[in-house]
Design a protein around this motif. Sequence first.
Motif, short mmCIF file in Angstrom:
data_model
loop_
_atom_site.label_atom_id
_atom_site.label_comp_id
_atom_site.label_asym_id
_atom_site.label_seq_id
_atom_site.Cartn_x
_atom_site.Cartn_y
_atom_site.Cartn_z
N ALA A 46 1.18 -5.82 -9.71
CA ALA A 46 0.12 -6.40 -8.87
C ALA A 46 -0.98 -5.40 -8.52
CB ALA A 46 0.74 -6.96 -7.59
N LEU A 47 -0.92 -4.19 -9.05
CA LEU A 47 -1.87 -3.14 -8.66
C LEU A 47 -3.31 -3.54 -9.01
CD1 LEU A 47 -1.99 -0.26 -7.46
CD2 LEU A 47 -2.01 0.59 -9.81
N SER A 90 -0.47 -3.47 -4.24
CA SER A 90 -1.83 -3.77 -4.69
C SER A 90 -2.76 -2.56 -4.60
CB SER A 90 -2.41 -4.92 -3.87
OG SER A 90 -2.47 -4.59 -2.49
N ARG A 91 -2.41 -1.56 -3.76
CA ARG A 91 -3.28 -0.37 -3.65
C ARG A 91 -2.43 0.89 -3.70
NH1 ARG A 91 -5.68 3.16 0.12
NH2 ARG A 91 -4.78 2.17 1.98
N VAL A 119 0.85 -1.20 0.00
CA VAL A 119 0.00 0.00 0.00
C VAL A 119 0.88 1.24 0.00
CG1 VAL A 119 -1.75 1.31 1.26
CG2 VAL A 119 -1.83 -1.20 1.26
N LEU A 120 0.60 2.14 -0.95
CA LEU A 120 1.30 3.43 -1.02
C LEU A 120 0.27 4.54 -1.14
CD1 LEU A 120 3.84 5.15 -1.27
CD2 LEU A 120 3.85 4.67 -3.74
N GLN A 134 -3.97 -5.94 -13.72
CA GLN A 134 -4.66 -6.53 -12.58
C GLN A 134 -5.68 -5.59 -11.93
OE1 GLN A 134 -4.27 -9.71 -11.80
NE2 GLN A 134 -2.73 -9.94 -13.43
N LEU A 135 -5.88 -4.41 -12.48
CA LEU A 135 -6.77 -3.43 -11.85
C LEU A 135 -8.20 -3.95 -11.77
CD1 LEU A 135 -6.59 -0.54 -10.68
CD2 LEU A 135 -7.47 0.29 -12.87
N ARG A 136 -8.79 -3.82 -10.58
CA ARG A 136 -10.17 -4.25 -10.35
C ARG A 136 -11.06 -3.14 -9.80
NH1 ARG A 136 -8.31 -7.19 -13.19
NH2 ARG A 136 -7.99 -9.45 -13.06
#
Length: 318
Positions: free
Chosen positions: A206-207, A185-186, A164-165, A231-233
């Motif tokens: 993996a974002l 991921s975020r 997370v950033l 990978q964006l959801r």
Amino acid sequence: MADNLGQDLVAEDLELSQVDKTVTSEGFAYTRLDCVGKQIGGLGILAEYPFIRNLDLSRNCIKDVRPISSLRHVLSLNLASNHILSMDWAPEDLPHLLYLDMSGNRLQELPPLHMPALRNADFRDNSIASCSKFSGHLTLQMLRLCGNQLTSAVGLQQMPKLEVLELGRNVLSDLDGMAMLPSMSRLDISSNKFETLRAPWKEMAALSILEAANNAFAEVKALQPLAEIIQLRSLTVNGCPLEEQDGVNMRLEVLIFRPLQHINGEEVTSEEQEEAKALHEKRLEEEAERLRQEEEDQHRLDSARPTAPALTPSGRRV
């Protein structure tokens, strides 16, 4: 008095709790120390409590953090809302620290974080304008930098475990310089100055969650880089000028570039996915027809031009 901003920490100010075995198992000692909101500035007395593991000194007047280096076993350190300008710790200090809260201080740059076990670091609401001296971190999982003065992301790199950033509420217009963030991921870039979502997305493979609300996206093409975020959801992109334009359906425009599960906190329906697909196909057909028409028009122009008469070797016209 330690300085003009607060009084020295004394035993009467301390709230000690959580008695545990010492690291050497030779006895018992307090492992938690709290002193919150008591106008404390000097920390010399901390050396008398070497086995503290959880330390909360938030909402005081602390400027000098060097005395904390005597606590070799600290796992959690909360220094939020003080007057700290720099983190004057040596590379060998705080070797077991997992959680660090420096939010609400006066830091002007993100320094190298040498703590080898660090997992979470909170630097929200400082005055940080640069991360160029930050050399990355091997164990950091969460880094919070919201509410600073960042104009560049240079230096935010080499964090293989970062998940997370948070970069919201800065003055960023691009993410150039970010690299080697394979686990992230975020990402939060809301309330900045971005005019396009162009970024080194391959460095963030993996974002899956991107928060980009309240930026300066004014054209549909600003969303085109979404196609690169495989990978964006989930995407948050409300509060931008494009959203206010007549005839623009932001949700459909987003879905043309990247199929998602959630947009602006709302679940994407199958009907929206189909509508976005149909809109995209219609635009492709219209573009193909435009190109065909241009080709025909050019052909007619070429045919209408008079043919130059042929010349003999002597230069006479035939």
